[in-house]
Scaffold this motif. Structure first.
Motif, PDB file in Angstrom:
ATOM      1  N   VAL A 180      13.620  20.755  -9.725  1.00 37.56           N
ATOM      2  CA  VAL A 180      12.542  20.255  -9.979  1.00 37.56           C
ATOM      3  C   VAL A 180      11.287  20.801  -9.564  1.00 37.56           C
ATOM      4  CG1 VAL A 180      11.186  17.866  -9.359  1.00 37.56           C
ATOM      5  CG2 VAL A 180      13.644  17.956  -9.502  1.00 37.56           C
ATOM      6  N   ARG A 181      11.462  21.492  -8.217  1.00 35.63           N
ATOM      7  CA  ARG A 181       9.851  22.167  -7.700  1.00 35.63           C
ATOM      8  C   ARG A 181       9.644  23.300  -8.748  1.00 35.63           C
ATOM      9  NH1 ARG A 181      12.974  22.190  -2.686  1.00 35.63           N
ATOM     10  NH2 ARG A 181      11.837  20.602  -1.252  1.00 35.63           N
ATOM     11  N   ARG A 182      10.493  24.046  -9.603  1.00 35.88           N
ATOM     12  CA  ARG A 182      10.067  25.033 -10.468  1.00 35.88           C
ATOM     13  C   ARG A 182       9.183  24.410 -11.623  1.00 35.88           C
ATOM     14  NH1 ARG A 182      15.597  26.974 -10.004  1.00 35.88           N
ATOM     15  NH2 ARG A 182      16.307  25.732 -11.767  1.00 35.88           N
ATOM     16  N   HIS A 183       8.943  23.233 -11.386  1.00 35.28           N
ATOM     17  CA  HIS A 183       8.149  22.550 -12.674  1.00 35.28           C
ATOM     18  C   HIS A 183       7.125  21.567 -12.293  1.00 35.28           C
ATOM     19  CE1 HIS A 183      11.091  24.255 -15.569  1.00 35.28           C
ATOM     20  NE2 HIS A 183      12.067  23.595 -14.450  1.00 35.28           N
ATOM     21  N   THR A 184       6.788  21.986 -10.850  1.00 36.03           N
ATOM     22  CA  THR A 184       5.758  20.952 -10.124  1.00 36.03           C
ATOM     23  C   THR A 184       4.398  21.562 -10.076  1.00 36.03           C
ATOM     24  OG1 THR A 184       6.471  21.935  -7.996  1.00 36.03           O
ATOM     25  CG2 THR A 184       7.682  19.904  -8.917  1.00 36.03           C
ATOM     26  N   SER A 185       3.450  20.619  -9.792  1.00 38.08           N
ATOM     27  CA  SER A 185       1.958  21.200  -9.611  1.00 38.08           C
ATOM     28  C   SER A 185       1.620  19.937  -8.406  1.00 38.08           C
ATOM     29  CB  SER A 185       0.896  21.121 -10.879  1.00 38.08           C
ATOM     30  OG  SER A 185       1.289  19.739 -11.613  1.00 38.08           O
ATOM     31  N   GLY A 186       0.677  20.651  -7.666  1.00 38.00           N
ATOM     32  CA  GLY A 186       0.391  19.863  -6.419  1.00 38.00           C
ATOM     33  C   GLY A 186       1.239  19.595  -5.718  1.00 38.00           C
ATOM     34  N   LEU A 187       2.234  20.547  -5.244  1.00 32.79           N
ATOM     35  CA  LEU A 187       3.158  20.508  -4.439  1.00 32.79           C
ATOM     36  C   LEU A 187       2.926  20.114  -2.984  1.00 32.79           C
ATOM     37  CD1 LEU A 187       6.617  20.691  -4.606  1.00 32.79           C
ATOM     38  CD2 LEU A 187       6.031  22.922  -3.706  1.00 32.79           C
ATOM     39  N   LEU A 188       3.391  18.881  -2.264  1.00 26.86           N
ATOM     40  CA  LEU A 188       2.919  18.308  -1.171  1.00 26.86           C
ATOM     41  C   LEU A 188       3.818  19.315  -0.075  1.00 26.86           C
ATOM     42  CD1 LEU A 188       3.536  14.784  -1.449  1.00 26.86           C
ATOM     43  CD2 LEU A 188       1.646  15.787  -2.008  1.00 26.86           C
ATOM     44  N   SER A 189       2.912  19.532   1.056  1.00 27.23           N
ATOM     45  CA  SER A 189       3.229  20.203   2.272  1.00 27.23           C
ATOM     46  C   SER A 189       4.660  19.603   2.907  1.00 27.23           C
ATOM     47  CB  SER A 189       2.098  20.427   3.234  1.00 27.23           C
ATOM     48  OG  SER A 189       1.639  19.304   3.694  1.00 27.23           O
ATOM     49  N   GLU A 190       4.547  18.210   3.034  1.00 30.51           N
ATOM     50  CA  GLU A 190       5.756  17.488   3.345  1.00 30.51           C
ATOM     51  C   GLU A 190       5.962  16.456   2.475  1.00 30.51           C
ATOM     52  OE1 GLU A 190       6.648  14.937   7.728  1.00 30.51           O
ATOM     53  OE2 GLU A 190       4.980  16.172   7.369  1.00 30.51           O
ATOM     54  N   MET A 191       7.168  16.470   2.031  1.00 33.84           N
ATOM     55  CA  MET A 191       7.508  15.382   1.056  1.00 33.84           C
ATOM     56  C   MET A 191       8.219  14.237   1.771  1.00 33.84           C
ATOM     57  SD  MET A 191      11.093  16.955  -0.404  1.00 33.84           S
ATOM     58  CE  MET A 191      12.487  17.269   0.670  1.00 33.84           C
ATOM     59  N   ARG A 192       7.921  12.845   0.964  1.00 27.99           N
ATOM     60  CA  ARG A 192       8.532  11.906   1.697  1.00 27.99           C
ATOM     61  C   ARG A 192       9.888  11.445   1.218  1.00 27.99           C
ATOM     62  NH1 ARG A 192       3.599  10.035   3.677  1.00 27.99           N
ATOM     63  NH2 ARG A 192       4.613   7.938   4.408  1.00 27.99           N
ATOM     64  N   LYS A 193      10.491  10.779   1.958  1.00 21.44           N
ATOM     65  CA  LYS A 193      12.187  10.289   1.588  1.00 21.44           C
ATOM     66  C   LYS A 193      12.302   8.909   1.993  1.00 21.44           C
ATOM     67  CE  LYS A 193      16.650  11.663   2.829  1.00 21.44           C
ATOM     68  NZ  LYS A 193      17.673  12.318   3.734  1.00 21.44           N
ATOM     69  N   ASP A 194      13.402   8.535   0.976  1.00 14.97           N
ATOM     70  CA  ASP A 194      13.792   7.215   1.318  1.00 14.97           C
ATOM     71  C   ASP A 194      15.194   7.125   0.802  1.00 14.97           C
ATOM     72  OD1 ASP A 194      14.124   4.553   2.059  1.00 14.97           O
ATOM     73  OD2 ASP A 194      13.027   3.497   0.492  1.00 14.97           O
ATOM     74  N   ASP A 195      16.229   6.163   1.502  1.00 10.25           N
ATOM     75  CA  ASP A 195      17.606   6.277   1.323  1.00 10.25           C
ATOM     76  C   ASP A 195      17.823   4.928   0.907  1.00 10.25           C
ATOM     77  OD1 ASP A 195      18.439   9.163   2.051  1.00 10.25           O
ATOM     78  OD2 ASP A 195      17.725   8.440   4.062  1.00 10.25           O
ATOM     79  N   TYR A 196      19.125   4.919   0.110  1.00  8.31           N
ATOM     80  CA  TYR A 196      19.465   3.672  -0.316  1.00  8.31           C
ATOM     81  C   TYR A 196      20.993   3.954  -0.870  1.00  8.31           C
ATOM     82  CZ  TYR A 196      18.969  -1.120  -2.576  1.00  8.31           C
ATOM     83  OH  TYR A 196      19.303  -2.516  -2.806  1.00  8.31           O
ATOM     84  N   ALA A 197      21.656   2.953  -1.438  1.00 11.59           N
ATOM     85  CA  ALA A 197      23.518   3.204  -1.729  1.00 11.59           C
ATOM     86  C   ALA A 197      23.467   2.056  -2.725  1.00 11.59           C
ATOM     87  CB  ALA A 197      23.986   2.931  -0.395  1.00 11.59           C
ATOM     88  N   ILE A 198      24.697   2.393  -3.605  1.00 12.47           N
ATOM     89  CA  ILE A 198      24.991   1.572  -4.576  1.00 12.47           C
ATOM     90  C   ILE A 198      26.772   1.279  -4.169  1.00 12.47           C
ATOM     91  CG2 ILE A 198      25.402   1.297  -6.692  1.00 12.47           C
ATOM     92  CD1 ILE A 198      23.262   3.073  -7.329  1.00 12.47           C
ATOM     93  N   ILE A 199      27.226   0.038  -4.374  1.00 17.14           N
ATOM     94  CA  ILE A 199      28.546  -0.098  -4.465  1.00 17.14           C
ATOM     95  C   ILE A 199      29.102  -0.670  -5.647  1.00 17.14           C
ATOM     96  CG2 ILE A 199      30.567  -1.455  -3.148  1.00 17.14           C
ATOM     97  CD1 ILE A 199      29.044  -1.318  -0.586  1.00 17.14           C
ATOM     98  N   GLU A 200      29.965  -0.170  -6.407  1.00  9.68           N
ATOM     99  CA  GLU A 200      30.401  -0.763  -7.370  1.00  9.68           C
ATOM    100  C   GLU A 200      31.634  -1.520  -7.430  1.00  9.68           C
ATOM    101  OE1 GLU A 200      31.354   0.571 -12.265  1.00  9.68           O
ATOM    102  OE2 GLU A 200      31.522   2.044 -10.699  1.00  9.68           O
ATOM    103  N   LYS A 201      31.784  -2.895  -7.640  1.00  5.61           N
ATOM    104  CA  LYS A 201      32.798  -3.591  -7.518  1.00  5.61           C
ATOM    105  C   LYS A 201      33.220  -4.309  -8.953  1.00  5.61           C
ATOM    106  CE  LYS A 201      32.709  -4.727  -2.574  1.00  5.61           C
ATOM    107  NZ  LYS A 201      32.582  -5.766  -1.632  1.00  5.61           N
ATOM    108  N   PRO A 202      33.951  -3.755  -9.808  1.00  2.00           N
ATOM    109  CA  PRO A 202      34.357  -4.617 -11.059  1.00  2.00           C
ATOM    110  C   PRO A 202      34.855  -5.802 -10.999  1.00  2.00           C
ATOM    111  CG  PRO A 202      35.492  -2.360 -10.868  1.00  2.00           C
ATOM    112  CD  PRO A 202      34.853  -2.684  -9.485  1.00  2.00           C
ATOM    113  N   LEU A 203      35.397  -6.249  -9.830  1.00  4.67           N
ATOM    114  CA  LEU A 203      35.819  -7.739  -9.545  1.00  4.67           C
ATOM    115  C   LEU A 203      34.756  -8.611  -9.049  1.00  4.67           C
ATOM    116  CD1 LEU A 203      39.430  -6.986  -8.281  1.00  4.67           C
ATOM    117  CD2 LEU A 203      38.794  -7.370 -10.760  1.00  4.67           C
ATOM    118  N   LEU A 204      33.677  -8.436  -9.098  1.00  3.12           N
ATOM    119  CA  LEU A 204      32.639  -9.090  -8.439  1.00  3.12           C
ATOM    120  C   LEU A 204      32.331 -10.315  -9.652  1.00  3.12           C
ATOM    121  CD1 LEU A 204      30.488  -9.219  -6.139  1.00  3.12           C
ATOM    122  CD2 LEU A 204      28.850  -8.017  -7.515  1.00  3.12           C
ATOM    123  N   ALA A 205      32.045 -11.387  -9.173  1.00  3.03           N
ATOM    124  CA  ALA A 205      31.867 -12.544  -9.878  1.00  3.03           C
ATOM    125  C   ALA A 205      30.638 -12.672 -10.683  1.00  3.03           C
ATOM    126  CB  ALA A 205      31.990 -13.693  -9.062  1.00  3.03           C
TER     127      ALA A 205
END
Length: 366
Positions: free
Chosen positions: A173-198
């Motif tokens: 991604v960085r090879r195609h950016t402009s206005g690159l930030l000195s310190e990027m921001r980050k957030d974490d999340y997760a997904i669980i897949e359960k085919p039997l979920l009602a």
């Protein structure tokens, strides 16, 4: 009579043979139907061909000869499995203020997932990771897929990518950016897949449980997380302006004046206006998702995540802070304008005084 006994003996012999065969080899897999239309084999690896039509995505799967036709490539999330081991990691980053999607798509053409909507402010990239496994029973392989949703306004959301792999993908991604930030921001999340979920989905603490994880689910989740992390950045920018004006107000309280110049004030005006315009126009915070509009399942995920990340409330807080900044800007503009008016008045008084002095001098000389 003899023929009847021969028929009976033949049936008993067939029954005993079948039972003996089942007893000696109860766990042998059934032959794989390699002609299944959703299966392709490339040097021992099998994967589902992808199209623009929403389909179950390939995230992680052991594709050893199992006879299964379900190539979802998902974590095997059975009812007895620990949720922590079945979570697909999702990481959202805000790297810069603009990303050239066209050049990035051209460079990674083979990894681009065909779009399913008319939106042009993001692109989805899919990367395959082929690995092999050798065991006592033979050699098998699995296909691990990583997804990256990249947004024109500067966010990138990574699916099924571990921490030690993040930099390699962000460099794309960085090879195609402009206005690159000195310190990027980050957030974490997760997904669980359960085919039997009602239900189609179920919320959790920093994760979401889906009955089926497909390409459009990735797009929806990526869009909300990308907007959320971008909103964090713009809120921090406005917080900086609020703090600056608070300092000016405290100084005015002590000294009764302020030293900010007109140029600095105009820069703050431009910064406040551009932040508000970027949040509404570039990030598209209030644009309805076309995918969510088409299908109630995705609309449910979309609304849940926006509520989970308090997108509307955070924008309300941002708008309130911008109004505070706007109020202070108007006040300081009036003060600067009054200063200029006072200066002009003193200049006029000075010129009139000079004219009067010249007139008096001419009268005295005459």
């Amino acid at each position: 009579m003899g023929s009847r006994w021969r028929a009976t003996a033949s049936l008993l012999l067939d029954h005993v043979t079948t039972k003996a065969s089942d007893f000696l080899s109860p766990n042998l897999p059934k032959p794989l139907n390699r002609s299944h239309p959703l299966i392709q084999t490339v040097r021992g690896f099998k994967f589902r061909p992808f199209s623009a039509i929403p389909s179950r995505v390939s995230v992680y799967s052991n594709e050893i000869e199992s006879g299964s036709h379900d190539l979802a490539l998902n974590y095997p999330l059975g009812p007895k499995e620990d949720e922590e081991t079945g979570k697909i990691p999702v990481k959202a980053y805000f790297l810069c203020t603009s990303i050239n999607l066209k050049s990035m798509q051209a460079e990674n053409l083979s990894n681009v997932v065909p779009p399913t909507s008319r939106s042009t402010n993001y692109t989805v990239l899919r990367f395959f990771n082929f690995s092999s496994d050798t065991s006592a029973l033979g050699i098998g392989g699995y296909v691990s897929c990583r997804y990256m949703v990249v947004f024109q306004y500067g966010s990138a959301v990574l699916f099924n990518i571990e921490d030690h792999e993040v930099e390699r993908y962000l460099e794309i991604v960085r090879r195609h950016t402009s206005g690159l930030l000195s310190e990027m921001r980050k957030d974490d999340y997760a997904i669980i897949e359960k085919p039997l979920l009602a239900e189609d989905m179920q919320g959790g603490l920093d994760y979401i449980v889906l009955k089926t994880l497909d390409n459009d689910s990735i797009r929806i989740i990526g869009s909300v997380l990308g907007q959320s992390i971008a909103l964090d950045y713009f809120v921090s920018q406005v917080d900086g302006m609020v703090e600056e004006f608070s300092g000016i107000n405290r100084a005015m309280e002590k000294t009764g004046t302020f030293t900010m110049g007109r140029k600095k004030l105009l820069q703050l005006v431009g910064k406040a206006n551009s932040n508000l315009a970027d949040v509404i126009l570039k990030v598209g915070l209030f644009e309805r998702s076309e995918i969510a509009w088409r299908d109630a399942k995705y609309a449910q995920i979309y609304e849940y995540l926006r509520e989970e990340y308090e997108v509307n409330q955070r924008f309300g807080s941002l708008d309130y802070k911008l109004k505070f900044v706007e109020h202070n800007i108007h006040f300081l503009q009036e003060v600067i304008q009054n200063r200029r008016s006072d200066l002009l008045e003193w200049c006029i008084i000075f010129l009139l005084s000079i004219e009067n002095i010249i007139s008096i001098y001419e009268i005295v000389q005459g």
